[in-house]
Design a protein around this motif. Sequence first.
Motif, PDB file in Angstrom:
ATOM      1  N   ASN A 242     -74.621 -37.333  -2.833  1.00  0.00           N
ATOM      2  CA  ASN A 242     -73.325 -36.721  -3.155  1.00  0.00           C
ATOM      3  C   ASN A 242     -73.422 -35.684  -4.265  1.00  0.00           C
ATOM      4  O   ASN A 242     -72.512 -34.879  -4.436  1.00  0.00           O
ATOM      5  N   LEU A 243     -74.535 -35.747  -5.030  1.00  0.00           N
ATOM      6  CA  LEU A 243     -74.689 -34.917  -6.227  1.00  0.00           C
ATOM      7  C   LEU A 243     -73.442 -35.015  -7.103  1.00  0.00           C
ATOM      8  O   LEU A 243     -72.904 -34.033  -7.590  1.00  0.00           O
ATOM      9  N   SER A 244     -73.018 -36.263  -7.262  1.00  0.00           N
ATOM     10  CA  SER A 244     -71.813 -36.524  -8.041  1.00  0.00           C
ATOM     11  C   SER A 244     -71.772 -37.994  -8.440  1.00  0.00           C
ATOM     12  O   SER A 244     -71.884 -38.876  -7.580  1.00  0.00           O
TER      13      SER A 244
ATOM     14  N   CYS B  12     -86.490 -37.454 -16.250  1.00  0.00           N
ATOM     15  CA  CYS B  12     -85.117 -37.169 -15.828  1.00  0.00           C
ATOM     16  C   CYS B  12     -85.070 -37.034 -14.314  1.00  0.00           C
ATOM     17  O   CYS B  12     -85.918 -36.373 -13.713  1.00  0.00           O
ATOM     18  N   LEU B  13     -84.086 -37.671 -13.708  1.00  0.00           N
ATOM     19  CA  LEU B  13     -83.919 -37.601 -12.254  1.00  0.00           C
ATOM     20  C   LEU B  13     -82.900 -36.543 -11.847  1.00  0.00           C
ATOM     21  O   LEU B  13     -82.945 -36.031 -10.728  1.00  0.00           O
ATOM     22  N   PHE B  14     -81.978 -36.244 -12.756  1.00  0.00           N
ATOM     23  CA  PHE B  14     -80.946 -35.243 -12.486  1.00  0.00           C
ATOM     24  C   PHE B  14     -80.871 -34.253 -13.640  1.00  0.00           C
ATOM     25  O   PHE B  14     -81.010 -34.622 -14.800  1.00  0.00           O
ATOM     26  N   GLU B  15     -80.657 -33.020 -13.271  1.00  0.00           N
ATOM     27  CA  GLU B  15     -80.440 -31.986 -14.262  1.00  0.00           C
ATOM     28  C   GLU B  15     -78.947 -31.756 -14.389  1.00  0.00           C
ATOM     29  O   GLU B  15     -78.269 -31.463 -13.403  1.00  0.00           O
ATOM     30  N   ARG B  16     -78.410 -31.925 -15.579  1.00  0.00           N
ATOM     31  CA  ARG B  16     -76.982 -31.744 -15.811  1.00  0.00           C
ATOM     32  C   ARG B  16     -76.690 -30.272 -16.050  1.00  0.00           C
ATOM     33  O   ARG B  16     -77.298 -29.645 -16.928  1.00  0.00           O
ATOM     34  N   MET B  17     -75.782 -29.727 -15.269  1.00  0.00           N
ATOM     35  CA  MET B  17     -75.405 -28.312 -15.384  1.00  0.00           C
ATOM     36  C   MET B  17     -73.889 -28.224 -15.536  1.00  0.00           C
ATOM     37  O   MET B  17     -73.168 -27.957 -14.578  1.00  0.00           O
ATOM     38  N   GLY B  18     -73.415 -28.495 -16.757  1.00  0.00           N
ATOM     39  CA  GLY B  18     -71.966 -28.524 -16.966  1.00  0.00           C
ATOM     40  C   GLY B  18     -71.368 -29.712 -16.252  1.00  0.00           C
ATOM     41  O   GLY B  18     -71.718 -30.861 -16.512  1.00  0.00           O
TER      42      GLY B  18
ATOM     43  N   ILE C 183     -74.451 -31.543 -11.148  1.00  0.00           N
ATOM     44  CA  ILE C 183     -75.807 -32.060 -11.318  1.00  0.00           C
ATOM     45  C   ILE C 183     -76.654 -31.636 -10.131  1.00  0.00           C
ATOM     46  O   ILE C 183     -76.132 -31.337  -9.045  1.00  0.00           O
ATOM     47  N   GLN C 184     -77.967 -31.606 -10.336  1.00  0.00           N
ATOM     48  CA  GLN C 184     -78.888 -31.371  -9.231  1.00  0.00           C
ATOM     49  C   GLN C 184     -80.160 -32.178  -9.483  1.00  0.00           C
ATOM     50  O   GLN C 184     -80.466 -32.556 -10.617  1.00  0.00           O
ATOM     51  N   LEU C 185     -80.868 -32.470  -8.414  1.00  0.00           N
ATOM     52  CA  LEU C 185     -82.079 -33.274  -8.520  1.00  0.00           C
ATOM     53  C   LEU C 185     -83.188 -32.489  -9.210  1.00  0.00           C
ATOM     54  O   LEU C 185     -83.380 -31.298  -8.964  1.00  0.00           O
ATOM     55  N   THR C 186     -83.918 -33.171 -10.098  1.00  0.00           N
ATOM     56  CA  THR C 186     -85.131 -32.600 -10.666  1.00  0.00           C
ATOM     57  C   THR C 186     -86.274 -32.803  -9.662  1.00  0.00           C
ATOM     58  O   THR C 186     -86.090 -33.430  -8.610  1.00  0.00           O
ATOM     59  N   LYS C 187     -87.454 -32.313  -9.998  1.00  0.00           N
ATOM     60  CA  LYS C 187     -88.614 -32.518  -9.130  1.00  0.00           C
ATOM     61  C   LYS C 187     -88.889 -34.004  -8.957  1.00  0.00           C
ATOM     62  O   LYS C 187     -89.154 -34.484  -7.853  1.00  0.00           O
ATOM     63  N   ALA C 188     -88.796 -34.759 -10.081  1.00  0.00           N
ATOM     64  CA  ALA C 188     -88.996 -36.208 -10.020  1.00  0.00           C
ATOM     65  C   ALA C 188     -87.910 -36.870  -9.175  1.00  0.00           C
ATOM     66  O   ALA C 188     -88.175 -37.813  -8.423  1.00  0.00           O
ATOM     67  N   GLY C 189     -86.678 -36.371  -9.291  1.00  0.00           N
ATOM     68  CA  GLY C 189     -85.580 -36.915  -8.513  1.00  0.00           C
ATOM     69  C   GLY C 189     -85.794 -36.735  -7.021  1.00  0.00           C
ATOM     70  O   GLY C 189     -85.487 -37.632  -6.218  1.00  0.00           O
TER      71      GLY C 189
END
Length: 297
Positions: free
Chosen positions: A15-17, A46-52, A55-61
């Motif tokens: 859901n990216l949420s 970190c599994l998610f990158e917070r952008m305001g 969110i979006q998945l990091t490489k590890a995510g």
Amino acid sequence: MIDTRLNVFLSVARNLSFTKASQELFISQPAISKHIKELECEYNTCLFERMGTRIQLTKAGKILLDNAEIIIQQYKKMNFDMNNIQKKYGGSLRVGASTTIAQYLLPEMLAKFMQKYPDININTISDNSRNIEQMLKDGRIDVGMVEGISRLPELKYTNIMKDELVAIVRKGNKMSELDEIDLNTFKDTPIVIREHGSGSLQVIENYLHQNNLRLSDLNIVMSFGTTEGIKHFVEHTETMGIISIMAVSHELLENRFKIIELKGLKMMRDFAYVEKRGESIGLQKIFKHFITDSYKA
């Protein structure tokens, strides 16, 4: 048995949420955040990158997502196989259905299914056909039921029953004195239809094309995201609605609406069971057989 954190992670990743995952899993948002934090601490990344607010998945995510999907599927298969030894079926299944099917067809079928398989938990989601297909591709649902004529090559469709789209007007509308109109009259009639992305609209467009017509040739005054919206609007205006015949059966018996035949335009469609390509396994197989056998009967 399976780590709850993986299920939480999968929901957030799909859901990216955090909010949508909370709604989907019926878990508080702080609990969702806690599970994700625990996973991030366990793997020290970190599994998610917070952008305001997004969110979006990091490489590890992304790596965890690929593996988590395999683990969850294998767990479901193992759980089904172990219970199948004693012919005991349990677990959960996520079913998506297009709006018309979800409102007028699926509830009765699910009630019968639950009577036969009380230990299987069904979670449903309703949207237009295009979105249900996308949810299935994204892994947000396990199986779907859609209407319309489009077919995506990545998915497998099994037709389960026929449906007809009909033109309706309210009783008292001057057109209710007619039984049939030609296509020229139809073009000039104020019409309300379903929204873009709906299976109903795809069918209408296809049949118009067969008669050398386009949607832009019609006098469309409004579109709705639900069939019920169309019915209520038509009931209070001098417009014509195009909806599934099964959606208006009660109102026809109550003499609230009348079907107007469209000369040379009989709009039939299939309701289809849709799944990812490959052999149906586990609960998906049980559900598919129940649904398809019910409609054959």
